[in-house]
Design an enzyme around this catalytic site. Structure first.
Site, PDB file in Angstrom:
ATOM      1  N   ARG A 131       8.469  -2.583   2.337  1.00 47.37           N
ATOM      2  CA  ARG A 131       7.831  -1.645   1.412  1.00 47.37           C
ATOM      3  C   ARG A 131       6.308  -1.754   1.428  1.00 47.37           C
ATOM      4  O   ARG A 131       5.618  -0.927   0.818  1.00 47.37           O
ATOM      5  CB  ARG A 131       8.328  -1.881  -0.013  1.00 47.37           C
ATOM      6  CG  ARG A 131       9.819  -1.746  -0.180  1.00 47.37           C
ATOM      7  CD  ARG A 131      10.223  -1.928  -1.632  1.00 47.37           C
ATOM      8  NE  ARG A 131       9.672  -0.872  -2.467  1.00 47.37           N
ATOM      9  CZ  ARG A 131      10.262   0.297  -2.667  1.00 47.37           C
ATOM     10  NH1 ARG A 131      11.415   0.567  -2.104  1.00 47.37           N
ATOM     11  NH2 ARG A 131       9.703   1.205  -3.441  1.00 47.37           N
ATOM     12  N   ASN A 182       3.823  -0.725  -8.766  1.00 47.10           N
ATOM     13  CA  ASN A 182       4.052   0.111  -7.594  1.00 47.10           C
ATOM     14  C   ASN A 182       3.790   1.543  -8.012  1.00 47.10           C
ATOM     15  O   ASN A 182       4.381   2.020  -8.976  1.00 47.10           O
ATOM     16  CB  ASN A 182       5.501  -0.059  -7.107  1.00 47.10           C
ATOM     17  CG  ASN A 182       5.853   0.888  -5.974  1.00 47.10           C
ATOM     18  OD1 ASN A 182       4.985   1.516  -5.384  1.00 47.10           O
ATOM     19  ND2 ASN A 182       7.140   0.990  -5.677  1.00 47.10           N
ATOM     20  N   GLY A 183       2.909   2.244  -7.305  1.00 47.30           N
ATOM     21  CA  GLY A 183       2.628   3.637  -7.628  1.00 47.30           C
ATOM     22  C   GLY A 183       1.145   3.895  -7.746  1.00 47.30           C
ATOM     23  O   GLY A 183       0.313   3.112  -7.271  1.00 47.30           O
ATOM     24  N   TRP A 206       1.255  -2.258  -0.393  1.00 42.15           N
ATOM     25  CA  TRP A 206       0.767  -1.247   0.549  1.00 42.15           C
ATOM     26  C   TRP A 206      -0.394  -0.556  -0.138  1.00 42.15           C
ATOM     27  O   TRP A 206      -0.220   0.125  -1.139  1.00 42.15           O
ATOM     28  CB  TRP A 206       1.873  -0.254   0.898  1.00 42.15           C
ATOM     29  CG  TRP A 206       1.501   0.711   1.975  1.00 42.15           C
ATOM     30  CD1 TRP A 206       1.588   0.515   3.319  1.00 42.15           C
ATOM     31  CD2 TRP A 206       1.002   2.044   1.808  1.00 42.15           C
ATOM     32  NE1 TRP A 206       1.169   1.644   3.991  1.00 42.15           N
ATOM     33  CE2 TRP A 206       0.797   2.591   3.089  1.00 42.15           C
ATOM     34  CE3 TRP A 206       0.701   2.822   0.690  1.00 42.15           C
ATOM     35  CZ2 TRP A 206       0.308   3.877   3.299  1.00 42.15           C
ATOM     36  CZ3 TRP A 206       0.204   4.114   0.888  1.00 42.15           C
ATOM     37  CH2 TRP A 206       0.020   4.617   2.178  1.00 42.15           C
ATOM     38  N   HIS A 215       1.946  26.233  27.834  1.00 42.83           N
ATOM     39  CA  HIS A 215       1.043  26.919  26.920  1.00 42.83           C
ATOM     40  C   HIS A 215      -0.004  25.970  26.342  1.00 42.83           C
ATOM     41  O   HIS A 215      -0.493  26.188  25.232  1.00 42.83           O
ATOM     42  CB  HIS A 215       1.836  27.590  25.796  1.00 42.83           C
ATOM     43  CG  HIS A 215       2.753  28.661  26.258  1.00 42.83           C
ATOM     44  ND1 HIS A 215       2.309  29.879  26.706  1.00 42.83           N
ATOM     45  CD2 HIS A 215       4.098  28.693  26.396  1.00 42.83           C
ATOM     46  CE1 HIS A 215       3.331  30.635  27.075  1.00 42.83           C
ATOM     47  NE2 HIS A 215       4.443  29.920  26.891  1.00 42.83           N
ATOM     48  N   LYS A 221       8.249   1.461   4.415  1.00 43.93           N
ATOM     49  CA  LYS A 221       9.535   2.120   4.591  1.00 43.93           C
ATOM     50  C   LYS A 221       9.757   3.256   3.613  1.00 43.93           C
ATOM     51  O   LYS A 221      10.163   4.345   3.985  1.00 43.93           O
ATOM     52  CB  LYS A 221      10.652   1.073   4.428  1.00 43.93           C
ATOM     53  CG  LYS A 221      12.049   1.611   4.690  1.00 43.93           C
ATOM     54  CD  LYS A 221      12.246   1.898   6.155  1.00 43.93           C
ATOM     55  CE  LYS A 221      13.638   2.359   6.472  1.00 43.93           C
ATOM     56  NZ  LYS A 221      13.733   2.783   7.866  1.00 43.93           N
ATOM     57  N   GLU A 230       4.880   5.049  15.976  1.00 42.66           N
ATOM     58  CA  GLU A 230       5.032   4.174  14.812  1.00 42.66           C
ATOM     59  C   GLU A 230       4.938   2.701  15.172  1.00 42.66           C
ATOM     60  O   GLU A 230       4.289   1.925  14.464  1.00 42.66           O
ATOM     61  CB  GLU A 230       6.388   4.423  14.138  1.00 42.66           C
ATOM     62  CG  GLU A 230       6.465   5.682  13.316  1.00 42.66           C
ATOM     63  CD  GLU A 230       7.835   5.852  12.688  1.00 42.66           C
ATOM     64  OE1 GLU A 230       7.893   6.148  11.490  1.00 42.66           O
ATOM     65  OE2 GLU A 230       8.845   5.684  13.393  1.00 42.66           O
ATOM     66  N   GLU A 276      11.249  13.191  17.604  1.00 42.68           N
ATOM     67  CA  GLU A 276      11.634  11.899  17.046  1.00 42.68           C
ATOM     68  C   GLU A 276      11.294  10.765  17.998  1.00 42.68           C
ATOM     69  O   GLU A 276      10.823   9.698  17.576  1.00 42.68           O
ATOM     70  CB  GLU A 276      13.129  11.904  16.714  1.00 42.68           C
ATOM     71  CG  GLU A 276      13.687  10.579  16.215  1.00 42.68           C
ATOM     72  CD  GLU A 276      13.079  10.081  14.923  1.00 42.68           C
ATOM     73  OE1 GLU A 276      13.316   8.910  14.592  1.00 42.68           O
ATOM     74  OE2 GLU A 276      12.360  10.848  14.249  1.00 42.68           O
ATOM     75  N   CYS A 321       5.015  -0.509  -1.917  1.00 43.22           N
ATOM     76  CA  CYS A 321       4.892  -1.810  -2.587  1.00 43.22           C
ATOM     77  C   CYS A 321       6.253  -2.327  -3.051  1.00 43.22           C
ATOM     78  O   CYS A 321       7.149  -1.552  -3.360  1.00 43.22           O
ATOM     79  CB  CYS A 321       3.946  -1.782  -3.770  1.00 43.22           C
ATOM     80  SG  CYS A 321       2.300  -1.147  -3.402  1.00 43.22           S
ATOM     81  N   LYS A 349       8.771   7.610  17.141  1.00 36.96           N
ATOM     82  CA  LYS A 349       9.150   6.195  17.246  1.00 36.96           C
ATOM     83  C   LYS A 349       8.105   5.425  18.047  1.00 36.96           C
ATOM     84  O   LYS A 349       7.726   4.315  17.674  1.00 36.96           O
ATOM     85  CB  LYS A 349      10.524   6.050  17.929  1.00 36.96           C
ATOM     86  CG  LYS A 349      11.714   6.470  17.096  1.00 36.96           C
ATOM     87  CD  LYS A 349      12.064   5.522  15.971  1.00 36.96           C
ATOM     88  CE  LYS A 349      11.443   5.869  14.667  1.00 36.96           C
ATOM     89  NZ  LYS A 349      11.782   7.117  14.035  1.00 36.96           N
TER      90      LYS A 349
END
Length: 615
Positions: free
Chosen positions: A27, A101-102, A75, A511, A610, A495, A488, A2, A492
């Site tokens: 955010r 926020n939180g 968010w 395997h 983010k 995401e 990574e 947020c 990407k």
């Protein structure tokens, strides 16, 4: 998560708040809201969707006049994204307004008690509980706003950054933080409030970053008053000059922040080692390492804690530290580390990695490590962030603001810092020969130039993306130093394009994952000439024999893999240990172009934000 923005001063607040919210959408962006006060009336406007949707609604439905304002981009945690659950939230009397926020973990019993006292609730949020708790305390104990907020925050459990406005105190805003960042911009007779400094960078270069457990009374034309929430002791606010400029937080002609940040990597890698790497003198000088060199040299073990992309950078560092400095390394998910009763010794060194410096799980893991007596070293990008203050020492990456939610330049600059630390320790321990040490310094100094060359693969990546944009699954393979690069690369793609992708060590393919391979499965293989080249060629042959479609990242001039692969992206040669700084570039570009072709929101992928400041 947020984003919080606020203004109190002599200007019109609404344009400042809206512009600030747009800069903080990284955010959170599932809903947004704004409050303004014109001296008589609180005007509240909020909506599901992005800040652009809020702006459109406010233009037609809301009074946006006034020199006091607060805004929020959300968010969702408690309650689905909709108009009602969006912030700001207003108290039952209509006098108090809060943005938050939180997470308030004990909101349920507080809510039940407030309902018993006659309060009603319109939303499903924990924040509406908080604003009414403040009102109840203010009313029952006949307290001023600042004191009522302080008493309320001593009753809640959780993490927060909040801003509170009271119509009965129309010349002040009260803010506080615990676990979530909050910056106060200090101007001439005016103040700005934000989750980070980007919303007010063009108005002032002076900022106060609240510490955990602090509350501030912000009053127009009066000095800032800061206190400790727990014991009411006075704090002398430290005003620091911002290390950021407006150009850094604009797109600079690129279609997306992500693309801008991918192409910034040659410069930011150079910025990261500038003043630290002196190849001509055979030196690496990092104050955080030099001042604590004995702690590192006496360490029996290094524990790296991180999340997401930073965790992948930590995996690369594991290979580098163990090979260069011959120190045992463990890489832990911060979110798991804090809950599994880990064994931490006083002679351990813990390296915490975070782009934002605010990652809640990493912060909690740091506190756990410190309590156990370990030395904690932070690697982060944001000056003045919580992790930079909580750790014993550290190093900044100097990547500049990273706005795109999918990290790119954070990854390469983190690896750069970690490589320099490993090289410095190797020199001190004598685990690298003088000639090898000097060779690595020279090669690291050349990395920006080679990254610039790797960026020339952009057109090839775009062409390949057009072929694979509609696939449902993708497999990424790498060996040694490039196994974390495969992880990574898969992250990407997941995401920003929402394609299911997995990264594996190439040798592990047989395997299990080999069962997935057929003519519909694209397999991206990171196969530079250095390292386990012959082994990875064998893995590629196994894929080929099962009709897999192969996209190979190879060293320029490669002929053997080219014969087997369906598509090839060439990169310049470097040493095996430094190759992740180069091999990751085409994977970033490929993910970007696939996402664009799928018409995904590259900078603001769904469900993500983010800076993860909640558990």
């Amino acid at each position: 998560m947020c984003g919080i923005v606020g203004y109190i001063g002599h200007r019109e607040a609404y344009p400042i708040v809206i512009k600030g919210l747009k800069r903080l959408e990284y955010r959170g962006y599932d809903s947004a809201g704004v409050m303004t006060y014109d001296g008589e009336t609180i005007s509240l406007c909020k909506t599901k969707g992005k800040v652009a949707d809020l702006e459109e609604k406010a233009d037609t439905e809301c009074n946006s006049k006034g020199s006091i304002g607060m805004g929020h981009t959300r968010w969702a945690t408690h309650g689905v994204p909709n108009d009602v659950n969006s912030h700001p939230h207003i108290s039952n009397s209509g006098d108090l307004v809060v943005i938050h926020n939180g997470i308030i973990e004990n909101y349920a019993p507080l809510k039940e008690e407030l309902i018993n006292r006659g309060y009603t609730f319109k939303s499903d949020t924990d924040t509406e509980v908080l604003v009414n708790l403040i009102e109840e305390i203010q009313k029952n104990e006949k307290l001023k706003l600042g004191k009522a907020v302080q008493v309320a925050l001593n009753q809640v459990v959780g993490a927060y950054a909040i801003a509170v406005f009271d119509k009965k105190k129309p010349t002040e805003i009260v803010v506080a933080r615990l676990g979530s960042p909050l910056a106060i911009g200090v101007g001439e007779g005016e103040y700005f409030i934000a989750s980070d400094a980007s919303p007010f960078i063009e108005y002032t270069s002076n900022a106060v970053y609240l510490e955990d457990g602090e509350i501030a009374i912000i009053r127009k034309d009066k000095p800032l008053k800061v206190k400790k929430i727990q014991d009411d002791s006075t704090v002398d606010p430290y005003i620091q000059e911002l290390q950021m400029n407006l150009e850094q937080i604009e797109k600079g002609g690129y279609d997306h922040f992500m693309m801008k940040e991918i192409f910034e990597q040659p410069n930011v890698i150079k910025d990261t080692y500038r003043g630290r790497l002196h190849a001509d003198k055979g030196l690496i000088q990092m104050a955080g390492i030099e001042d604590n060199l004995e702690r590192f040299l006496n360490a029996k073990r290094i524990i790296i804690i991180a999340c997401g992309t930073s965790w992948h950078a930590g995996l690369v560092a594991e290979y580098i530290f163990e090979e260069f400095a011959r120190i045992s390394v463990e890489v832990e998910y911060a979110s798991e580390f804090r809950y599994r009763n880990p064994i931490i010794n006083t002679d351990d060194v813990v390296i915490a990695i975070s782009q934002s410096g605010e990652t809640a799980d990493t912060m909690a893991a740091i506190k756990l490590a410190k309590e156990a007596g370990a030395f904690v070293f932070g690697v982060c990008n944001v000056v003045g962030s919580s992790i930079s203050r909580e750790t014993h020492a550290g190093a900044y990456t100097h990547a500049g603001p990273e706005i795109g939610v999918a990290s790119t330049k954070a990854f390469t600059t983190q690896i750069t810092v970690l490589t320099m630390i490993a090289l410095r320790l190797a020199k001190a321990k004598g685990t690298l020969s003088h000639s090898d040490f000097h060779r690595y310094l020279l090669e690291l100094e050349l990395i920006p130039e080679k990254v610039q060359e790797a960026l020339l693969t952009n057109d090839v990546a775009k062409e390949i993306a057009a072929t694979f944009k509609d696939v449902s699954n993708c497999l990424y393979l790498g060996r040694g130093y490039n196994f974390p690069v495969a992880l990574e690369g898969a992250l990407k793609l997941k995401e920003i394009s929402y394609i299911h992708a997995e990264g594996y060590p190439a040798a592990e393919m047989k395997h299990g994952p080999i069962a997935l391979i057929d003519e519909h499965m694209p397999v991206i293989v990171v196969a530079p000439i250095q390292g386990h080249y012959d082994k990875i060629v064998s893995n590629i042959q196994e894929i080929k024999s099962r009709s897999g479609r192969i996209i190979a990242i190879v060293t320029k001039g490669d002929t053997e893999v080219r014969k087997l692969a369906d598509y090839v992206i060439e990169i310049p040669e470097t040493s095996d240990a430094l190759s992740p700084l180069i091999t990751t570039i085409p994977l970033q570009l490929l993910s970007y172009h696939i996402a664009v072709l799928r018409e995904c929101n590259v900078d603001q992928p769904r469900n993500l934000a983010k800076s993860v400041t909640v558990e």
